[in-house]
Design a protein around this motif. Structure first.
Motif, PDB file in Angstrom:
ATOM      1  N   GLU A  83       0.839  -1.189   0.000  1.00  0.00           N
ATOM      2  CA  GLU A  83       0.000   0.000   0.000  1.00  0.00           C
ATOM      3  C   GLU A  83       0.880   1.246   0.000  1.00  0.00           C
ATOM      4  O   GLU A  83       2.020   1.213   0.440  1.00  0.00           O
ATOM      5  CB  GLU A  83      -0.896   0.012   1.234  1.00  0.00           C
ATOM      6  CG  GLU A  83      -1.915  -1.099   1.254  1.00  0.00           C
ATOM      7  CD  GLU A  83      -2.818  -1.027   2.470  1.00  0.00           C
ATOM      8  OE1 GLU A  83      -2.364  -0.560   3.533  1.00  0.00           O
ATOM      9  OE2 GLU A  83      -3.969  -1.440   2.356  1.00  0.00           O
ATOM     10  N   LEU A  96       1.450   5.016   1.403  1.00  0.00           N
ATOM     11  CA  LEU A  96       1.071   5.915   2.493  1.00  0.00           C
ATOM     12  C   LEU A  96       0.540   7.213   1.913  1.00  0.00           C
ATOM     13  O   LEU A  96       1.055   7.721   0.924  1.00  0.00           O
ATOM     14  CB  LEU A  96       2.269   6.223   3.387  1.00  0.00           C
ATOM     15  CG  LEU A  96       2.835   5.056   4.186  1.00  0.00           C
ATOM     16  CD1 LEU A  96       4.106   5.499   4.902  1.00  0.00           C
ATOM     17  CD2 LEU A  96       1.826   4.561   5.195  1.00  0.00           C
ATOM     18  N   THR A 141      -3.644   4.967   4.179  1.00  0.00           N
ATOM     19  CA  THR A 141      -3.040   4.265   3.063  1.00  0.00           C
ATOM     20  C   THR A 141      -4.063   4.124   1.949  1.00  0.00           C
ATOM     21  O   THR A 141      -5.252   4.266   2.151  1.00  0.00           O
ATOM     22  CB  THR A 141      -2.581   2.856   3.489  1.00  0.00           C
ATOM     23  OG1 THR A 141      -3.692   2.096   3.909  1.00  0.00           O
ATOM     24  CG2 THR A 141      -1.531   2.905   4.588  1.00  0.00           C
TER      25      THR A 141
END
Length: 88
Positions: A70, A72, A83
């Protein structure tokens, strides 16, 4: 054709428990052996089939890893806010 794939995968069942690194290392070894061309025909076919199963396993592990990655996200002030999925 599907039956052949299933039989080949069953024949190489040990691969499903391999780490990505171990599977990739074995796949690289198979490619090297086949490129040298000093493997007899029957063995070439057998290790090629194993290489196919190793490649599929590595691809599957990579897709799983990508799904977990993912990105941020940050608020305007620079603080982390969460995320979101990473766009490859």
């Amino acid at each position: 054709m599907e039956n052949v794939v299933t039989k080949t995968q069953a024949k190489h069942a040990d691969i499903k428990d391999m780490s990505f690194e171990r599977a990739l290392k074995e796949l690289e070894s198979i490619v090297t052996r086949l490129e040298k061309g000093d493997v007899e025909l029957e063995e070439s076919i057998a290790i090629y089939e194993r290489g196919e199963v190793l490649k599929e396993h590595c691809d599957r592990l990579l897709r799983q890893a990508e799904a977990k990655v993912e990105k941020l996200t940050f608020a305007a002030d620079g603080s982390p806010k969460g995320t979101e999925p990473l766009d490859p």
